[in-house]
Design an enzyme around this catalytic site. Structure first.
Site, PDB file in Angstrom:
ATOM      1  N   ASP A   1       1.377  -1.169   0.177  1.00 58.46           N
ATOM      2  CA  ASP A   1       0.206   0.277   0.003  1.00 58.46           C
ATOM      3  C   ASP A   1       0.980   1.195   0.085  1.00 58.46           C
ATOM      4  OD1 ASP A   1      -2.424   1.522   0.316  1.00 58.46           O
ATOM      5  OD2 ASP A   1      -2.134   1.575   2.615  1.00 58.46           O
TER       6      ASP A   1
ATOM      7  N   ASP B   1      -0.369   5.369   1.465  1.00 56.34           N
ATOM      8  CA  ASP B   1      -0.029   5.961   2.162  1.00 56.34           C
ATOM      9  C   ASP B   1       0.205   4.735   3.579  1.00 56.34           C
ATOM     10  OD1 ASP B   1      -0.791   7.837   0.980  1.00 56.34           O
ATOM     11  OD2 ASP B   1      -2.211   7.644   0.625  1.00 56.34           O
TER      12      ASP B   1
ATOM     13  N   CYS C   1      -6.401   2.768  -8.158  1.00 51.12           N
ATOM     14  CA  CYS C   1      -7.813   3.146  -8.653  1.00 51.12           C
ATOM     15  C   CYS C   1      -7.813   4.686  -7.791  1.00 51.12           C
ATOM     16  CB  CYS C   1      -8.334   1.736  -7.495  1.00 51.12           C
ATOM     17  SG  CYS C   1     -10.097   2.078  -6.952  1.00 51.12           S
TER      18      CYS C   1
ATOM     19  N   ARG D   1     -11.074  -1.600  -6.396  1.00 47.35           N
ATOM     20  CA  ARG D   1     -10.956  -0.433  -4.620  1.00 47.35           C
ATOM     21  C   ARG D   1     -10.808  -1.694  -3.863  1.00 47.35           C
ATOM     22  NH1 ARG D   1     -11.733   4.359  -2.225  1.00 47.35           N
ATOM     23  NH2 ARG D   1     -11.808   4.497  -0.163  1.00 47.35           N
ATOM     24  N   LYS D   2      -9.676  -1.746  -3.371  1.00 43.68           N
ATOM     25  CA  LYS D   2      -9.099  -3.143  -2.119  1.00 43.68           C
ATOM     26  C   LYS D   2     -10.498  -2.757  -1.078  1.00 43.68           C
ATOM     27  CE  LYS D   2      -5.228  -0.811  -1.493  1.00 43.68           C
ATOM     28  NZ  LYS D   2      -4.171  -0.552  -0.184  1.00 43.68           N
TER      29      LYS D   2
END
Length: 218
Positions: free
Chosen positions: A28, A30, A105, A116-117
């Site tokens: 990921d 952030d 995404c 989208r996760k």
């Protein structure tokens, strides 16, 4: 732009692992690579990379992992920042860090996209692209449509899916990251969003199985 496409940015081919082991490090952004902000990282001036991240990614790459960032950035489609600024931020990360591929995404939750996760679609796309089943590593920035099957998940399965390589892993600070990694079948590592990737790099390189995670809280 459609509601089933992902923004793809390739890193320099010279940064690909010299001796790839076939595994992928899914990260990921952030809270893992850089410090997150409640109002989003909207430009380069707001980007703060965690101390030790560069060295951690270099260690992971040296072990033969491809490094693929998979990130939800809905603020683009919600008009909070421009896609051009997102591309600029990611171009900077690709130039400064040993990252091979960044998948973004940009859809808002209301768009109900496939990528989208916690959907595993970006991880599955990353696997396909990095293993050259389709795609072109010479394209630096492009949008790629997500096939329907890439987003399909049986969340109620009593058994975690199995990834194509047992060492594949996902690092994130949110449950949505762990959910995407679980649905892909990767090892899972959760970070503290104040310290990021360096917090878990030793466990990753020790080939530990990662955290136990149940996507539906049974």
């Amino acid at each position: 732009m459609s509601s089933s496409d992902v923004l793809v940015q390739w890193g320099d081919t010279e940064k690909f692992p010299e001796n790839p082991n076939g595994s992928i490090a899914f990260l990921d952004r952030d809270g893992v690579i850089n410090i997150g902000r409640p109002d989003y990282v909207k430009n380069l001036n707001e980007l703060r990379i965690f101390s030790g991240v560069k060295e951690s990614i270099e260690r992971i790459s040296k072990r033969g992992y491809y490094v693929c960032v998979v990130t939800n950035q809905s603020q683009v489609n919600r008009g909070i920042m421009s896609e051009a600024d997102l591309i600029m931020i990611h171009s900077f990360l690709l130039s400064e860090l040993k990252i091979n591929l960044i998948l973004s995404c940009t859809h808002s939750p209301k768009e109900r996209c496939r990528c989208r996760k916690p959907s595993p679609a970006m991880l599955r796309l990353g696997n396909e692209l990095l293993n050259a089943s389709f795609g072109n590593k010479n394209r630096l920035t492009e949008r790629v449509d997500i096939p329907k099957e890439m987003g399909e998940v049986d969340w109620w399965s009593t058994k975690k899916p199995v990834s194509k390589n047992r060492l594949d892993f996902m690092v994130g600070d949110r449950l949505s990251d762990l959910g995407a990694g679980w649905a892909y079948g990767a090892r899972l590592f959760q970070t503290n969003n104040h310290t990021g990737l360096p917090e878990v790099v030793e466990d990753i390189l020790s080939e530990r199985p990662g955290v136990d995670f149940n996507p539906v809280g049974r």
